[in-house]
Design a protein around this motif. Structure first.
Motif, PDB file in Angstrom:
ATOM      1  N   ARG A 258     -18.899  -4.170 -28.746  1.00 31.86           N
ATOM      2  CA  ARG A 258     -17.525  -4.152 -28.232  1.00 31.86           C
ATOM      3  C   ARG A 258     -17.497  -3.255 -27.005  1.00 31.86           C
ATOM      4  NH1 ARG A 258     -13.678  -1.837 -31.125  1.00 31.86           N
ATOM      5  NH2 ARG A 258     -15.157  -0.529 -32.272  1.00 31.86           N
ATOM      6  N   LEU A 259     -16.817  -3.702 -25.952  1.00 30.27           N
ATOM      7  CA  LEU A 259     -16.773  -2.980 -24.691  1.00 30.27           C
ATOM      8  C   LEU A 259     -15.423  -2.310 -24.471  1.00 30.27           C
ATOM      9  CD1 LEU A 259     -18.412  -5.500 -22.176  1.00 30.27           C
ATOM     10  CD2 LEU A 259     -19.534  -3.737 -23.545  1.00 30.27           C
ATOM     11  N   GLY A 260     -15.454  -1.158 -23.821  1.00 28.85           N
ATOM     12  CA  GLY A 260     -14.259  -0.543 -23.283  1.00 28.85           C
ATOM     13  C   GLY A 260     -14.409  -0.456 -21.782  1.00 28.85           C
ATOM     14  N   ILE A 261     -13.411  -0.943 -21.033  1.00 29.38           N
ATOM     15  CA  ILE A 261     -13.502  -0.988 -19.571  1.00 29.38           C
ATOM     16  C   ILE A 261     -12.249  -0.378 -18.966  1.00 29.38           C
ATOM     17  CG2 ILE A 261     -13.661  -2.486 -17.533  1.00 29.38           C
ATOM     18  CD1 ILE A 261     -15.132  -4.525 -19.266  1.00 29.38           C
ATOM     19  N   GLY A 262     -12.444   0.540 -18.023  1.00 34.50           N
ATOM     20  CA  GLY A 262     -11.336   1.125 -17.275  1.00 34.50           C
ATOM     21  C   GLY A 262     -11.511   0.892 -15.790  1.00 34.50           C
ATOM     22  N   ILE A 263     -10.404   0.563 -15.092  1.00 35.07           N
ATOM     23  CA  ILE A 263     -10.469   0.261 -13.651  1.00 35.07           C
ATOM     24  C   ILE A 263      -9.361   1.007 -12.929  1.00 35.07           C
ATOM     25  CG2 ILE A 263     -10.385  -1.547 -11.880  1.00 35.07           C
ATOM     26  CD1 ILE A 263     -11.160  -3.548 -14.092  1.00 35.07           C
ATOM     27  N   ALA A 264      -9.717   1.665 -11.834  1.00 34.96           N
ATOM     28  CA  ALA A 264      -8.739   2.323 -10.965  1.00 34.96           C
ATOM     29  C   ALA A 264      -9.020   1.923  -9.526  1.00 34.96           C
ATOM     30  CB  ALA A 264      -8.796   3.839 -11.119  1.00 34.96           C
ATOM     31  N   THR A 265      -7.974   1.887  -8.715  1.00 37.66           N
ATOM     32  CA  THR A 265      -8.093   1.412  -7.327  1.00 37.66           C
ATOM     33  C   THR A 265      -7.445   2.405  -6.375  1.00 37.66           C
ATOM     34  OG1 THR A 265      -8.061  -0.907  -8.030  1.00 37.66           O
ATOM     35  CG2 THR A 265      -7.501  -0.459  -5.728  1.00 37.66           C
ATOM     36  N   GLY A 266      -8.080   2.588  -5.220  1.00 35.30           N
ATOM     37  CA  GLY A 266      -7.515   3.470  -4.209  1.00 35.30           C
ATOM     38  C   GLY A 266      -8.575   3.946  -3.245  1.00 35.30           C
ATOM     39  N   GLU A 267      -8.301   5.021  -2.546  1.00 39.59           N
ATOM     40  CA  GLU A 267      -9.224   5.543  -1.542  1.00 39.59           C
ATOM     41  C   GLU A 267     -10.279   6.419  -2.201  1.00 39.59           C
ATOM     42  OE1 GLU A 267      -8.361   8.783   1.515  1.00 39.59           O
ATOM     43  OE2 GLU A 267      -8.168   6.965   2.734  1.00 39.59           O
ATOM     44  N   VAL A 268     -11.540   6.142  -1.868  1.00 39.37           N
ATOM     45  CA  VAL A 268     -12.666   6.955  -2.329  1.00 39.37           C
ATOM     46  C   VAL A 268     -13.586   7.216  -1.138  1.00 39.37           C
ATOM     47  CG1 VAL A 268     -12.579   6.026  -4.671  1.00 39.37           C
ATOM     48  CG2 VAL A 268     -14.075   4.953  -2.965  1.00 39.37           C
ATOM     49  N   VAL A 269     -14.491   8.156  -1.308  1.00 37.39           N
ATOM     50  CA  VAL A 269     -15.528   8.392  -0.308  1.00 37.39           C
ATOM     51  C   VAL A 269     -16.827   7.829  -0.865  1.00 37.39           C
ATOM     52  CG1 VAL A 269     -16.842  10.108   0.983  1.00 37.39           C
ATOM     53  CG2 VAL A 269     -14.394  10.445   0.591  1.00 37.39           C
ATOM     54  N   ALA A 270     -17.402   6.840  -0.184  1.00 34.95           N
ATOM     55  CA  ALA A 270     -18.610   6.165  -0.645  1.00 34.95           C
ATOM     56  C   ALA A 270     -19.746   6.385   0.336  1.00 34.95           C
ATOM     57  CB  ALA A 270     -18.352   4.665  -0.831  1.00 34.95           C
ATOM     58  N   GLY A 271     -20.937   6.602  -0.194  1.00 34.46           N
ATOM     59  CA  GLY A 271     -22.097   6.794   0.664  1.00 34.46           C
ATOM     60  C   GLY A 271     -23.268   7.328  -0.123  1.00 34.46           C
ATOM     61  N   PHE A 272     -24.300   7.790   0.594  1.00 41.93           N
ATOM     62  CA  PHE A 272     -25.502   8.301  -0.037  1.00 41.93           C
ATOM     63  C   PHE A 272     -25.361   9.798  -0.300  1.00 41.93           C
ATOM     64  CE2 PHE A 272     -27.052   4.458   2.009  1.00 41.93           C
ATOM     65  CZ  PHE A 272     -27.817   3.907   0.997  1.00 41.93           C
ATOM     66  N   ALA A 273     -25.643  10.181  -1.537  1.00 43.82           N
ATOM     67  CA  ALA A 273     -25.595  11.590  -1.927  1.00 43.82           C
ATOM     68  C   ALA A 273     -26.949  11.989  -2.483  1.00 43.82           C
ATOM     69  CB  ALA A 273     -24.506  11.816  -2.973  1.00 43.82           C
ATOM     70  N   GLY A 274     -27.342  13.232  -2.222  1.00 43.51           N
ATOM     71  CA  GLY A 274     -28.623  13.723  -2.710  1.00 43.51           C
ATOM     72  C   GLY A 274     -29.365  14.456  -1.616  1.00 43.51           C
ATOM     73  N   THR A 275     -30.646  14.168  -1.471  1.00 45.85           N
ATOM     74  CA  THR A 275     -31.473  14.755  -0.421  1.00 45.85           C
ATOM     75  C   THR A 275     -32.187  13.634   0.316  1.00 45.85           C
ATOM     76  OG1 THR A 275     -33.480  14.957  -1.762  1.00 45.85           O
ATOM     77  CG2 THR A 275     -31.866  16.759  -1.910  1.00 45.85           C
ATOM     78  N   LYS A 276     -32.876  13.972   1.395  1.00 50.83           N
ATOM     79  CA  LYS A 276     -33.629  12.967   2.131  1.00 50.83           C
ATOM     80  C   LYS A 276     -34.784  12.419   1.295  1.00 50.83           C
ATOM     81  CE  LYS A 276     -32.542  14.546   6.803  1.00 50.83           C
ATOM     82  NZ  LYS A 276     -33.090  15.030   8.095  1.00 50.83           N
ATOM     83  N   GLN A 277     -35.253  13.221   0.315  1.00 54.49           N
ATOM     84  CA  GLN A 277     -36.343  12.774  -0.538  1.00 54.49           C
ATOM     85  C   GLN A 277     -35.855  11.897  -1.689  1.00 54.49           C
ATOM     86  OE1 GLN A 277     -36.044  16.093   0.476  1.00 54.49           O
ATOM     87  NE2 GLN A 277     -37.515  15.615   2.119  1.00 54.49           N
TER      88      GLN A 277
END
Length: 344
Positions: A258-277
Motif C-alpha cells: 500500500r502506498l502513501g503519496i504526498g504532492i506539493a506545488t510551488g517555487e523551489v530551488v533545483a540544481g546540483f548539490a554536493g561537491t565537485k567530486q
C-alpha cells in the motif's frame, strides 16, 4: 586499443582516395563506408551509426569545414570522433579544424603506421566516453543527463515552479520482518521498476531513494507545461500499477503493498548539490518539506494521495478533489489546506 568491427565513415570527393583509404582501414579490421562529399556524409551520419569519421576538407557542395560546423550544431553527432585527412597545408587550417571539433589531423598522403595509431587512439577515447555516458545514464535520469550535456556540470541551483512528490510503502518495516532480506530486496527492486515506469511516463525525475521512500521532482531540470497535473497523474498511475501488482502478490500468497503519496506545488530551488567530486540533482524549499508532511499524513487521514491547494489549483476541473480540512504540520506556522485525490 584495437576495436575490431568499428564502423568508419570515409568522406572524400576523390574516388581513388576513397578506395585506397577504405582498403587500408579494412585491412586493419574496421568496417568502411564511403561518402563522396560532405552533404552525403551528413545524411549518413543522421541515419546510420558510426564510430569514427575520416574527413577530407576540399570537397564540392559541402566542404570539411562546413561538415565540422554542422556536427557542432547537432548534439546527437557531437560524440563521433573526426580525423581530418587532407592535403590542405598550413597551420591555420589545422588549428581551424581542431577548433571546430576535429579530434586529429592526418596529412595526405596518409602514412599507414600513423593511420593505425590515430584510429586506435581516437576509438579508445570514444569507448571511454561511451562508458562514462552509460554510467551516467545508469545513475541519473535522462532529463538530468540532457541538462548536463546542454549546460555542463555546475554546483548551485535556480528557482523553478515545480511539483514535488513523496511516496513510500506503508508498513514496510512489518513486511521486511515477515520475509527474508533477499525477498525484501527483490520486492524493492520490483517496486522501483513499477514506480519508475509511472514517473517516467509523466516527466518526473527521482531525486532521492531511501529504502522504500522516493522523492520525485516534476518541472526541472526540463520544464513541464503543468507540473501539478503531471505529478497527480503519475501518483494515480503509481496506485493503479500497485493495485494490479497486488493481484499477483495475492495469487502467490505474498504481502500486498500500500502506498502513501504526498504532492506539493510551488517555487523551489533545483540544481546540483554536493561537491565537485560527488553531487546529486535535487531541490530544496518549503514545498519539499510540505510534500513530505503530506505523504506522512496519508496514514492518519487514511487517504492514498494527498495534495496541497496549489497542486489542486493546477488540476482545473478535470479531476475531483475532496477537501479534508486544514492541517497544521510540524515546521509550518499556519495551517495548510489539504485535499485528497482518488486513485484511478
Amino acid at each position: 586499443m584495437f576495436d575490431p568491427g568499428a564502423r568508419l565513415l570515409i568522406v572524400d570527393d576523390n574516388r581513388v582516395n576513397r578506395l585506397l583509404l577504405s582498403r587500408s582501414v579494412e585491412l586493419l579490421g574496421y568496417i568502411a563506408t564511403v561518402a563522396e562529399n560532405g552533404r552525403a556524409a551528413m545524411d549518413m551520419l543522421r541515419t546510420g551509426t558510426f564510430d569514427l569519421m575520416l574527413l577530407d576538407i576540399e570537397m564540392p557542395e559541402m566542404d570539411g569545414f562546413e561538415v565540422l560546423e554542422a556536427i557542432k550544431l547537432e548534439p546527437s553527432l557531437q560524440d563521433i570522433p573526426v580525423i581530418v585527412t587532407s592535403s590542405v597545408e598550413g597551420v591555420d587550417n589545422i588549428v581551424r579544424c581542431i577548433d571546430l571539433g576535429a579530434d586529429d589531423y592526418l596529412p595526405k598522403p596518409i602514412n599507414p603506421v600513423l593511420l593505425r595509431a590515430r584510429l586506435s587512439s581516437s576509438l579508445e577515447k570514444k569507448r571511454l566516453r561511451d562508458e562514462q555516458e552509460t554510467l551516467l545514464r545508469r545513475f541519473a535520469t535522462s532529463e538530468v543527463v540532457k541538462d548536463l550535456q546542454e549546460t555542463g556540470f555546475k554546483l548551485g541551483g535556480r528557482r523553478v515552479h515545480a511539483s514535488i512528490l513523496f511516496c513510500d510503502i506503508r508498513g514496510f518495516t512489518t513486511i521486511s520482518e515477515s520475509q527474508s532480506p533477499e525477498d525484501t530486496i527483490e520486492l524493492l527492486n520490483i517496486y522501483y521498476t513499477l514506480m519508475f515506469e509511472a514517473i517516467d511516463q509523466h516527466g518526473g525525475i527521482v531525486t532521492l531513494m531511501i529504502g522504500d521512500g522516493l522523492m520525485v521532482l516534476f518541472g526541472a531540470p526540463q520544464p513541464l507545461k503543468n507540473p501539478a497535473a503531471s505529478a497527480v497523474a503519475a501518483a494515480q498511475d503509481m496506485q493503479a500499477i500497485i493495485a494490479q501488482f497486488n493481484l499477483e502478490q495475492a495469487a502467490e500468497q505474498k504481502p500486498k503493498i500500500r502506498l502513501g503519496i504526498g504532492i506539493a506545488t510551488g517555487e523551489v530551488v533545483a540544481g546540483f548539490a554536493g561537491t565537485k567530486q560527488r553531487a546529486t540533482y535535487t531541490c530544496i524549499g518549503d514545498k519539499v518539506n510540505l510534500a513530505s508532511r503530506l505523504e506522512g499524513h496519508t496514514k492518519k487521514a487514511s487517504c492514498p494521495i494527498l495534495i496541497d491547494d496549489a497542486t489542486r489549483a493546477g488540476l482545473g476541473e478535470n479531476r475531483s478533489c475532496r477537501p479534508i480540512g486544514d492541517v497544521t504540520f510540524s515546521g509550518f506556522s499556519t495551517p495548510v489546506a489539504v485535499f485528497s485525490v482518488d486513485p484511478q
